[in-house]
Enzyme design. Structure first.
Site, PDB file in Angstrom:
ATOM      1  N   ASN A  13       8.020   3.269  -5.091  1.00 43.41           N
ATOM      2  CA  ASN A  13       6.610   3.563  -5.373  1.00 43.41           C
ATOM      3  C   ASN A  13       5.989   3.903  -4.026  1.00 43.41           C
ATOM      4  OD1 ASN A  13       3.921   3.615  -5.970  1.00 43.41           O
ATOM      5  ND2 ASN A  13       3.757   1.455  -6.553  1.00 43.41           N
ATOM      6  N   LYS A  15       3.087   4.889  -3.403  1.00 46.89           N
ATOM      7  CA  LYS A  15       1.655   4.566  -3.316  1.00 46.89           C
ATOM      8  C   LYS A  15       0.919   5.748  -2.661  1.00 46.89           C
ATOM      9  CE  LYS A  15       2.912  -0.266  -3.412  1.00 46.89           C
ATOM     10  NZ  LYS A  15       2.634  -1.644  -3.058  1.00 46.89           N
ATOM     11  N   HIS A  99       0.134  -0.797 -12.442  1.00 42.18           N
ATOM     12  CA  HIS A  99       0.422  -1.436 -11.157  1.00 42.18           C
ATOM     13  C   HIS A  99      -0.723  -2.366 -10.772  1.00 42.18           C
ATOM     14  CE1 HIS A  99       1.203  -2.061  -6.908  1.00 42.18           C
ATOM     15  NE2 HIS A  99       2.459  -1.782  -7.211  1.00 42.18           N
ATOM     16  N   GLU A 101      -2.182  -2.863  -8.092  1.00 45.42           N
ATOM     17  CA  GLU A 101      -3.237  -2.244  -7.271  1.00 45.42           C
ATOM     18  C   GLU A 101      -4.227  -1.479  -8.144  1.00 45.42           C
ATOM     19  OE1 GLU A 101      -0.515  -0.367  -4.600  1.00 45.42           O
ATOM     20  OE2 GLU A 101       0.023  -2.350  -3.823  1.00 45.42           O
ATOM     21  N   GLU A 171       6.248  -7.711 -11.163  1.00 41.65           N
ATOM     22  CA  GLU A 171       5.761  -7.696  -9.785  1.00 41.65           C
ATOM     23  C   GLU A 171       4.751  -8.823  -9.560  1.00 41.65           C
ATOM     24  OE1 GLU A 171       6.507  -3.632  -7.888  1.00 41.65           O
ATOM     25  OE2 GLU A 171       4.471  -3.609  -8.641  1.00 41.65           O
ATOM     26  N   GLY A 177       3.521  -6.294  -0.840  1.00 44.37           N
ATOM     27  CA  GLY A 177       3.030  -5.890   0.475  1.00 44.37           C
ATOM     28  C   GLY A 177       2.744  -7.061   1.408  1.00 44.37           C
ATOM     29  N   SER A 217       7.970  -6.844  -2.138  1.00 41.89           N
ATOM     30  CA  SER A 217       8.668  -7.045  -0.857  1.00 41.89           C
ATOM     31  C   SER A 217      10.187  -7.064  -1.012  1.00 41.89           C
ATOM     32  CB  SER A 217       8.174  -8.312  -0.149  1.00 41.89           C
ATOM     33  OG  SER A 217       6.784  -8.224   0.106  1.00 41.89           O
ATOM     34  N   GLY A 238       8.072  -0.750  -2.716  1.00 41.65           N
ATOM     35  CA  GLY A 238       6.961  -0.105  -2.025  1.00 41.65           C
ATOM     36  C   GLY A 238       7.354   0.259  -0.606  1.00 41.65           C
ATOM     37  N   GLY A 239       7.015  -0.608   0.344  1.00 40.10           N
ATOM     38  CA  GLY A 239       7.225  -0.329   1.775  1.00 40.10           C
ATOM     39  C   GLY A 239       8.615   0.195   2.114  1.00 40.10           C
TER      40      GLY A 239
HETATM   41  P1  13P Z   1       6.167  -3.722  -1.536  1.00 41.24           P
HETATM   42  O1  13P Z   1       7.628  -3.470  -1.731  1.00 41.24           O
HETATM   43  O2  13P Z   1       5.579  -2.960  -0.386  1.00 41.24           O
HETATM   44  O3  13P Z   1       5.846  -5.197  -1.508  1.00 41.24           O
HETATM   45  O4  13P Z   1       5.436  -3.131  -2.828  1.00 41.24           O
HETATM   46  C1  13P Z   1       5.910  -3.490  -4.060  1.00 41.24           C
HETATM   47  C2  13P Z   1       5.227  -2.668  -5.076  1.00 41.24           C
HETATM   48  O5  13P Z   1       4.023  -2.780  -5.268  1.00 41.24           O
HETATM   49  C3  13P Z   1       6.004  -1.685  -5.828  1.00 41.24           C
HETATM   50  O6  13P Z   1       5.273  -1.160  -6.868  1.00 41.24           O
END
Ligand code: 13P
Length: 256
Positions: A13, A15, A99, A101, A171, A177, A217, A238-239
């Site tokens: 993702n 983002k 999601h 967010e 999640e 994050g 994470s 994500g990251g």
């Molecule tokens: P991180 O892997 O950066 O924690 O993000 C997870 C996420 O929100 C994937 O949708």
């Protein structure tokens, strides 16, 4: 052991990261690194304006490019939104919905998540439905209740037949994050609780056939342990999905 029956999906993702030229560069770099890896389906969900560049760079590879959201209406006066038909016409199959967010910053509720899920499925898309508890809910011991309720509300009106096109991403909000990861045991337990909620709605067979990813994470160091768990069928990353070397290790942890 039902895990072997389920499709493993490793999805990035992105983002709000990567312009079209940055996405092009990233995909061209990672494409040879992922070539021939067939242990999982590989998806990168990209910002709308970046999708075309990413798709072009991914041509002829095992990389799918998805979207990060979709609107619930077919068309009309919804300034700034994008419909499932628009995404389909652009060749987009996968879409993230719900999601945390979106729920946190953009007033997304279980009702709007449910409407988006139904619109995407009606258009024949594959949904990656995100859900998970916040820190206070975990600390108060109500995680099962929270994820079970989200599962039921977000999938309301989704048929057993349509569940073939639903992936769930567990999640935990406190792990996104933050560098905090659910332990493999916590991830396994909560993915199992989501599976129990699916069984209540659709019966055991469909629940046991549904892919449930872990996200929060997940990285090149912890992926193997998380993915080894019976109820964890992939990851939403994500990251670490922004760094080719890290993402490659996660894909390899899902099997070759
Ligand atoms: P991180 O892997 O950066 O924690 O993000 C997870 C996420 O929100 C994937 O949708």
């Amino acid at each position: 052991m039902n895990k072997a029956k389920r499709k493993v999906v490793i999805a990035g993702n992105w983002k709000m990261n990567f312009t079209p030229s940055e996405a092009d560069k990233f995909i061209r770099e990672i494409k040879p690194m992922l070539a021939g890896k067939s242990g999982c389906e590989i998806v990168f969900c990209a910002p709308y304006v970046t999708i075309a560049a990413a798709q072009k760079a991914a041509e002829g590879s095992n990389i799918n490019i998805g979207a990060e959201n979709v609107h619930f209406a077919e068309k009309g006066a919804y300034t700034g939104e994008v419909s499932a038909a628009m995404l389909k016409e652009c060749g987009v199959q996968y879409v993230i919905i719900g999601h945390s967010e979106r729920r946190q910053y953009f007033a997304e509720t279980d009702a709007t998540v449910n409407a988006r899920v139904k619109a995407a499925l009606a258009a024949g898309m594959t949904v990656i439905l995100c859900l998970g508890e916040v820190k206070e809910q975990r600390l108060s011991g109500i995680t099962r209740e929270v994820v079970s309720m989200q599962t039921k509300l977000d999938l309301e009106g989704v048929t057993a037949e349509q569940m073939k096109n639903v992936i769930i991403a567990y999640e935990p909000v406190w792990a996104i994050g933050t560098g905090l990861t659910a332990t493999p045991e916590q991830a396994d337990e909560t993915c199992g609780q989501i599976r129990d909620a699916l069984a209540e709605i659709y019966g055991r067979e469909i629940a046991d056939g549904t892919t449930i990813q872990y996200g929060g994470s997940m990285n090149e160091k912890n992926a193997a342990e998380l993915l080894a768990k019976e109820n964890v069928d992939g990851g939403l990353i994500g990251g670490a999905s922004l760094v080719p070397e890290k993402f490659k290790v996660i894909v390899e942890a899902a099997g070759n």
